[in-house]
Design a protein around this motif. Structure first.
Motif, PDB file in Angstrom:
ATOM      1  N   MET A   1      24.033  -3.203  -1.079  1.00 13.12           N
ATOM      2  CA  MET A   1      23.202  -3.630  -1.103  1.00 13.12           C
ATOM      3  C   MET A   1      22.020  -2.428  -1.200  1.00 13.12           C
ATOM      4  SD  MET A   1      23.386  -6.763   0.891  1.00 13.12           S
ATOM      5  CE  MET A   1      21.827  -7.043   1.665  1.00 13.12           C
ATOM      6  N   ALA A   2      20.448  -3.621  -1.990  1.00 14.71           N
ATOM      7  CA  ALA A   2      19.835  -2.221  -2.228  1.00 14.71           C
ATOM      8  C   ALA A   2      18.932  -2.635  -0.993  1.00 14.71           C
ATOM      9  CB  ALA A   2      18.539  -3.258  -3.572  1.00 14.71           C
ATOM     10  N   ALA A   3      17.831  -1.103  -1.197  1.00 20.78           N
ATOM     11  CA  ALA A   3      16.329  -1.232  -0.068  1.00 20.78           C
ATOM     12  C   ALA A   3      15.544  -1.307  -0.917  1.00 20.78           C
ATOM     13  CB  ALA A   3      16.638   0.383   0.659  1.00 20.78           C
ATOM     14  N   ALA A   4      14.373  -1.201  -0.583  1.00 19.18           N
ATOM     15  CA  ALA A   4      12.715  -1.543  -1.353  1.00 19.18           C
ATOM     16  C   ALA A   4      11.750  -0.674  -0.466  1.00 19.18           C
ATOM     17  CB  ALA A   4      12.569  -2.752  -1.828  1.00 19.18           C
ATOM     18  N   VAL A   5      11.240   0.377  -1.994  1.00 20.99           N
ATOM     19  CA  VAL A   5       9.959   1.561  -0.551  1.00 20.99           C
ATOM     20  C   VAL A   5       8.856   0.131  -1.037  1.00 20.99           C
ATOM     21  CG1 VAL A   5       8.676   3.276  -0.921  1.00 20.99           C
ATOM     22  CG2 VAL A   5      11.417   3.519  -1.202  1.00 20.99           C
ATOM     23  N   VAL A   6       8.041   0.052  -0.268  1.00 22.58           N
ATOM     24  CA  VAL A   6       6.427  -0.282  -0.492  1.00 22.58           C
ATOM     25  C   VAL A   6       5.119   0.371  -0.169  1.00 22.58           C
ATOM     26  CG1 VAL A   6       4.732  -2.461  -0.494  1.00 22.58           C
ATOM     27  CG2 VAL A   6       7.489  -2.508  -0.064  1.00 22.58           C
ATOM     28  N   PRO A   7       4.595   1.376  -2.054  1.00 24.76           N
ATOM     29  CA  PRO A   7       3.875   1.959  -1.782  1.00 24.76           C
ATOM     30  C   PRO A   7       2.872   1.085  -1.100  1.00 24.76           C
ATOM     31  CG  PRO A   7       4.186   2.091  -3.543  1.00 24.76           C
ATOM     32  CD  PRO A   7       5.273   1.162  -2.757  1.00 24.76           C
ATOM     33  N   ALA A   8       1.830   1.564   0.407  1.00 24.56           N
ATOM     34  CA  ALA A   8       0.680   0.666   0.460  1.00 24.56           C
ATOM     35  C   ALA A   8      -0.001   1.540   1.879  1.00 24.56           C
ATOM     36  CB  ALA A   8       1.682  -0.800   1.540  1.00 24.56           C
ATOM     37  N   ALA A   9      -0.387   2.996   0.806  1.00 21.58           N
ATOM     38  CA  ALA A   9      -1.704   3.535   1.551  1.00 21.58           C
ATOM     39  C   ALA A   9      -2.637   3.930   1.043  1.00 21.58           C
ATOM     40  CB  ALA A   9      -0.853   4.694   1.415  1.00 21.58           C
ATOM     41  N   GLY A  10      -2.683   3.333  -0.357  1.00 21.70           N
ATOM     42  CA  GLY A  10      -4.114   3.220  -0.906  1.00 21.70           C
ATOM     43  C   GLY A  10      -5.248   2.051  -0.069  1.00 21.70           C
ATOM     44  N   ARG A  11      -6.493   2.459  -0.944  1.00 21.29           N
ATOM     45  CA  ARG A  11      -6.829   1.299  -0.155  1.00 21.29           C
ATOM     46  C   ARG A  11      -7.688   0.576  -1.420  1.00 21.29           C
ATOM     47  NH1 ARG A  11      -9.810   2.746   4.036  1.00 21.29           N
ATOM     48  NH2 ARG A  11     -11.257   0.578   3.290  1.00 21.29           N
ATOM     49  N   GLY A  12      -7.697   0.951  -2.411  1.00 18.19           N
ATOM     50  CA  GLY A  12      -7.485  -0.015  -3.811  1.00 18.19           C
ATOM     51  C   GLY A  12      -9.381  -0.547  -4.100  1.00 18.19           C
ATOM     52  N   GLU A  13     -10.224   0.610  -4.274  1.00 23.86           N
ATOM     53  CA  GLU A  13     -11.458   0.406  -4.399  1.00 23.86           C
ATOM     54  C   GLU A  13     -12.079  -1.130  -5.049  1.00 23.86           C
ATOM     55  OE1 GLU A  13     -13.052   2.093  -2.597  1.00 23.86           O
ATOM     56  OE2 GLU A  13     -12.049   3.241  -1.486  1.00 23.86           O
ATOM     57  N   ARG A  14     -11.344  -0.738  -6.167  1.00 28.93           N
ATOM     58  CA  ARG A  14     -11.842  -1.934  -7.444  1.00 28.93           C
ATOM     59  C   ARG A  14     -11.416  -3.218  -6.372  1.00 28.93           C
ATOM     60  NH1 ARG A  14      -7.216  -0.512 -12.353  1.00 28.93           N
ATOM     61  NH2 ARG A  14      -6.859  -0.219 -10.610  1.00 28.93           N
ATOM     62  N   LEU A  15     -11.086  -3.603  -5.993  1.00 25.28           N
ATOM     63  CA  LEU A  15     -11.276  -5.084  -5.454  1.00 25.28           C
ATOM     64  C   LEU A  15     -12.441  -5.043  -4.800  1.00 25.28           C
ATOM     65  CD1 LEU A  15      -9.634  -7.529  -5.092  1.00 25.28           C
ATOM     66  CD2 LEU A  15      -7.803  -6.833  -3.175  1.00 25.28           C
ATOM     67  N   GLY A  16     -13.078  -4.458  -4.214  1.00 25.75           N
ATOM     68  CA  GLY A  16     -14.259  -4.289  -3.502  1.00 25.75           C
ATOM     69  C   GLY A  16     -14.420  -3.089  -1.829  1.00 25.75           C
ATOM     70  N   PRO A  17     -15.730  -3.476  -1.158  1.00 29.11           N
ATOM     71  CA  PRO A  17     -15.276  -3.023  -0.018  1.00 29.11           C
ATOM     72  C   PRO A  17     -14.415  -3.216   1.154  1.00 29.11           C
ATOM     73  CG  PRO A  17     -17.463  -4.064  -0.767  1.00 29.11           C
ATOM     74  CD  PRO A  17     -16.539  -3.845  -1.973  1.00 29.11           C
ATOM     75  N   GLY A  18     -14.406  -3.135   2.196  1.00 32.31           N
ATOM     76  CA  GLY A  18     -13.121  -4.081   2.628  1.00 32.31           C
ATOM     77  C   GLY A  18     -11.892  -3.030   3.721  1.00 32.31           C
ATOM     78  N   ALA A  19     -11.401  -3.741   3.980  1.00 31.95           N
ATOM     79  CA  ALA A  19     -10.327  -3.220   4.437  1.00 31.95           C
ATOM     80  C   ALA A  19      -9.571  -2.803   3.319  1.00 31.95           C
ATOM     81  CB  ALA A  19      -9.184  -4.746   5.110  1.00 31.95           C
ATOM     82  N   PRO A  20      -8.300  -2.211   3.620  1.00 32.17           N
ATOM     83  CA  PRO A  20      -7.458  -1.034   2.085  1.00 32.17           C
ATOM     84  C   PRO A  20      -6.983  -2.204   1.793  1.00 32.17           C
ATOM     85  CG  PRO A  20      -6.804  -0.015   4.396  1.00 32.17           C
ATOM     86  CD  PRO A  20      -7.675  -0.728   4.385  1.00 32.17           C
ATOM     87  N   LYS A  21      -6.331  -2.486   0.170  1.00 28.67           N
ATOM     88  CA  LYS A  21      -6.239  -3.651  -0.789  1.00 28.67           C
ATOM     89  C   LYS A  21      -4.956  -4.276  -0.030  1.00 28.67           C
ATOM     90  CE  LYS A  21      -4.427  -2.899  -5.039  1.00 28.67           C
ATOM     91  NZ  LYS A  21      -4.699  -2.474  -5.868  1.00 28.67           N
ATOM     92  N   ALA A  22      -3.488  -3.561   0.386  1.00 38.30           N
ATOM     93  CA  ALA A  22      -2.755  -4.065   1.165  1.00 38.30           C
ATOM     94  C   ALA A  22      -3.074  -5.073   1.750  1.00 38.30           C
ATOM     95  CB  ALA A  22      -1.153  -2.725   1.296  1.00 38.30           C
ATOM     96  N   LEU A  23      -4.041  -4.890   2.385  1.00 30.66           N
ATOM     97  CA  LEU A  23      -4.278  -5.460   4.077  1.00 30.66           C
ATOM     98  C   LEU A  23      -5.385  -6.821   3.666  1.00 30.66           C
ATOM     99  CD1 LEU A  23      -4.219  -2.544   6.773  1.00 30.66           C
ATOM    100  CD2 LEU A  23      -2.654  -4.543   5.706  1.00 30.66           C
ATOM    101  N   ARG A  24      -5.496  -6.235   2.378  1.00 28.88           N
ATOM    102  CA  ARG A  24      -6.764  -8.366   2.645  1.00 28.88           C
ATOM    103  C   ARG A  24      -5.681  -9.351   1.985  1.00 28.88           C
ATOM    104  NH1 ARG A  24     -11.131  -6.108  -0.644  1.00 28.88           N
ATOM    105  NH2 ARG A  24     -11.766  -3.818   0.025  1.00 28.88           N
ATOM    106  N   GLU A  25      -6.266 -10.688   2.787  1.00 25.22           N
ATOM    107  CA  GLU A  25      -5.586 -11.655   2.661  1.00 25.22           C
ATOM    108  C   GLU A  25      -5.545 -12.270   1.603  1.00 25.22           C
ATOM    109  OE1 GLU A  25      -6.123 -14.480   6.074  1.00 25.22           O
ATOM    110  OE2 GLU A  25      -5.510 -12.398   7.579  1.00 25.22           O
ATOM    111  N   LEU A  26      -4.651 -13.161   1.447  1.00 30.93           N
ATOM    112  CA  LEU A  26      -3.529 -14.304   0.603  1.00 30.93           C
ATOM    113  C   LEU A  26      -3.362 -15.246   1.206  1.00 30.93           C
ATOM    114  CD1 LEU A  26      -3.019 -14.874  -2.286  1.00 30.93           C
ATOM    115  CD2 LEU A  26      -1.249 -13.734  -1.957  1.00 30.93           C
TER     116      LEU A  26
END
Length: 244
Positions: free
Chosen positions: A1-26
């Motif tokens: 089986m393969a394993a996957a790494v998801v880097p999600a520690a960044g803020r993603g400033e270009r998406l605008g103010p608010g929660a870190p990008k990875a935690l923005r709702e969709l």
């Protein structure tokens, strides 16, 4: 089986103010949850490691648990100050016996499972590094950078037939990925640092061979507010057509 790494520690400033990008709702769930689900849908992936903001490990773990991501081994570790460091920390949490590792952007929530499977299959077939990519639709100009707001002189127009827009997940033989990250860390300790924007770029930088498999137009990266609007539209269409 393969394993996957998801880097999600960044803020993603270009998406605008608010929660870190990875935690923005969709569509009622954070981008990160959608990205992890996309990986977990693949039968080829047995483990997903999320590199979360260092102060938010418990929060991210609770978030993933609350969205019913059962049936797969999902772990959360503290990420680093850079994407490269977060991948390295996530990689350290993967068992040594794992031969194939994927690295996937948390900001690509809608990658179809067939893209994940194609990347894993290409590594299994012998490639040491694999990236999914799509042809460019727009003409590309190479320019000489100038101060912001000033016109940029065009240097040339590359033939777009030979260019591809790279997506994730990117796939690697585990030992290859471990080695290039170790080399980058050593180079950094000596005062240098390879100028790359993804893990495939590290493999190229240290002389490895990267191959391309077909990506998908819906595996786009949510970077700016308009991308989030487009992602909502894609998700709504999927839910209406197949209960996604």
């Amino acid at each position: 089986m393969a394993a996957a790494v998801v880097p999600a520690a960044g803020r993603g400033e270009r998406l605008g103010p608010g929660a870190p990008k990875a935690l923005r709702e969709l569509g009622g769930a954070p981008l990160l949850v959608h990205a992890v689900r996309a990986l977990a849908r693949s039968r080829a992936v047995g483990l997903v490691v999320v590199a979360a903001p260092p102060q938010g490990v418990a929060e991210v773990l609770g978030l993933l648990d609350s969205h019913g991501l059962d049936g797969k081994d999902i772990r959360v570790v503290a990420g680093g100050a850079t994407r490269q460091e977060s991948v390295r920390l996530g990689l350290a949490a993967i068992p040594d016996a794992t031969e194939i590792v994927l690295v996937h952007d948390a900001a690509r929530p809608l990658v179809p499972v067939e893209v994940v499977d194609a990347v894993v299959a290409a590594v299994r077939a012998g490639a040491e590094a694999v990236v999914p990519a799509v042809p460019l639709a727009d003409t590309v100009k190479r320019v000489r950078p100038v101060p912001a707001g000033e016109p940029e002189p065009v240097l040339d127009t590359p033939d777009r037939a030979s260019l591809r827009a790279v997506q994730t997940p990117q796939g690697f033989r585990r030992q290859v990925l471990v080695e290039v990250h170790a080399k980058a860390l050593a180079e950094e300790a000596e005062g240098g640092s390879p100028v790359v924007t993804d893990d495939a770029g590290l493999v190229e930088h240290y002389g490895g061979q990267v191959v391309v498999v077909p990506g998908h137009e819906e595996a786009f990266k949510v970077t700016r507010p308009l991308d989030l609007v487009l992602a909502e539209a894609v998700l709504a269409r999927r839910r209406a057509s197949d209960g996604f």
